[in-house]
Write an enzyme that holds these catalytic residues in place. Structure first.
Site, PDB file in Angstrom:
ATOM      1  N   SER A 128       0.809  -1.216   0.000  1.00  0.00           N
ATOM      2  CA  SER A 128       0.000   0.000   0.000  1.00  0.00           C
ATOM      3  C   SER A 128       0.843   1.267   0.000  1.00  0.00           C
ATOM      4  O   SER A 128       0.501   2.240  -0.693  1.00  0.00           O
ATOM      5  CB  SER A 128      -0.943  -0.004   1.207  1.00  0.00           C
ATOM      6  OG  SER A 128      -0.219  -0.105   2.424  1.00  0.00           O
ATOM      7  N   GLY A 185       8.332  -0.905   1.081  1.00  0.00           N
ATOM      8  CA  GLY A 185       7.829  -0.764   2.431  1.00  0.00           C
ATOM      9  C   GLY A 185       8.252  -1.929   3.300  1.00  0.00           C
ATOM     10  O   GLY A 185       9.114  -2.729   2.941  1.00  0.00           O
ATOM     11  N   ASP A 207       6.534  -4.589   6.737  1.00  0.00           N
ATOM     12  CA  ASP A 207       5.466  -4.886   7.686  1.00  0.00           C
ATOM     13  C   ASP A 207       5.921  -4.594   9.111  1.00  0.00           C
ATOM     14  O   ASP A 207       5.114  -4.225   9.969  1.00  0.00           O
ATOM     15  CB  ASP A 207       5.043  -6.345   7.543  1.00  0.00           C
ATOM     16  CG  ASP A 207       4.462  -6.628   6.163  1.00  0.00           C
ATOM     17  OD1 ASP A 207       3.507  -5.938   5.779  1.00  0.00           O
ATOM     18  OD2 ASP A 207       4.977  -7.513   5.455  1.00  0.00           O
ATOM     19  N   LYS A 217       9.001  -8.614   5.947  1.00  0.00           N
ATOM     20  CA  LYS A 217       8.265  -8.239   4.751  1.00  0.00           C
ATOM     21  C   LYS A 217       7.553  -9.480   4.202  1.00  0.00           C
ATOM     22  O   LYS A 217       7.843 -10.585   4.605  1.00  0.00           O
ATOM     23  CB  LYS A 217       9.208  -7.671   3.685  1.00  0.00           C
ATOM     24  CG  LYS A 217       9.851  -6.346   4.091  1.00  0.00           C
ATOM     25  CD  LYS A 217      10.910  -5.865   3.119  1.00  0.00           C
ATOM     26  CE  LYS A 217      10.481  -5.854   1.684  1.00  0.00           C
ATOM     27  NZ  LYS A 217       9.259  -5.045   1.471  1.00  0.00           N
ATOM     28  N   GLU A 243      10.931  -9.345  -3.922  1.00  0.00           N
ATOM     29  CA  GLU A 243      11.433  -8.181  -3.183  1.00  0.00           C
ATOM     30  C   GLU A 243      12.866  -8.419  -2.720  1.00  0.00           C
ATOM     31  O   GLU A 243      13.719  -7.533  -2.817  1.00  0.00           O
ATOM     32  CB  GLU A 243      10.525  -7.910  -1.976  1.00  0.00           C
ATOM     33  CG  GLU A 243       9.153  -7.369  -2.355  1.00  0.00           C
ATOM     34  CD  GLU A 243       8.194  -7.301  -1.195  1.00  0.00           C
ATOM     35  OE1 GLU A 243       7.153  -6.626  -1.324  1.00  0.00           O
ATOM     36  OE2 GLU A 243       8.456  -7.921  -0.142  1.00  0.00           O
TER      37      GLU A 243
END
Length: 222
Positions: A30, A82, A84, A94, A103
């Site tokens: 997001s 980003g 988590d 992540k 990633e």
């Protein structure tokens, strides 16, 4: 400020770290979606991107931003993604969206890894967020048993397949006090493709969205 406003704030700040006339590594999730939307405003100043998920690639293409296969890219100055969870050493968990393997590959290639998060993602000890492990389907049972030996409570992510066609096991109940060691131990489990710990290759810079603005953190030595 709302959580989305904080994500937008760090996404715009990350544009300052984009290298002009070069390829940009783009993660998923997001917060990264806001970064992609912001990147569209300077798309004429970059060569293109490589994307960590099919979802991110589709969003980039919708904005008219070129997406390259990583194998066709010789150099990747910066990767923006980003997390988590992230701690003061810029070790991360992540993979909440399931793109952890791609990633991790892009992060390994990139010269610089910029992590963008809202303040809620900064934690003292990793593990409250379930640790994702991407698994070859036939190894699901074996990997689950090995995760239990490490003190975790593995749960198959029902109805989900990664972009690589594999499964994800989310491991609950871990208190991760030595992220680099646990990452290495998990890498040695046969059938585990990769895991969501980013400690052997942590972020180089964390841009943290807070009520007062964006705070930039470099990794503290462990």
């Amino acid at each position: 400020m709302t959580q989305d406003e904080l994500k937008q704030l760090v996404a715009r700040e990350a544009l300052k770290h984009v290298v002009e006339d070069a390829v940009v590594g783009v993660g998923s999730g997001s917060t990264v979606n806001f970064f992609i939307d912001a990147l569209a405003g300077i798309k004429g100043r970059i060569e293109g991107t490589v994307a960590a998920s099919e979802t991110s690639a589709a969003r980039l293409k919708k904005h008219g931003i070129r997406v390259f296969d990583l194998n066709s890219v010789d150099e990747l100055p910066v990767y923006v993604d980003g997390a988590d969870e992230v701690n003061e050493h810029l070790y991360m968990v992540k993979g909440g969206g399931g793109a952890l393997t791609r990633e991790k590959i892009i992060a390994a290639v990139a010269k610089r890894f910029v992590c963008i998060c809202d303040a809620s993602k900064l934690v003292g000890v990793l593990g409250k967020f379930p640790l994702p492990v991407e698994v070859i389907p036939m190894a699901r049972g074996h990997v689950g048993r090995e995760l239990r030996k490490l003190g975790g409570h593995p749960e198959l992510r029902e109805g989900f397949k990664t972009d690589n066609g594999n499964l994800v096991i989310d491991c609950h109940g871990l208190v991760i006090t030595d992220p680099p060691r646990l990452e290495a131990d998990l890498n040695n489990i046969a059938g585990a493709v990769t895991n969501g710990l980013f400690a052997r290759r942590p972020a180089d810079l964390l841009l943290l969205g807070e009520a007062g603005g964006v705070r930039a953190l470099s990794a503290r030595k462990a």
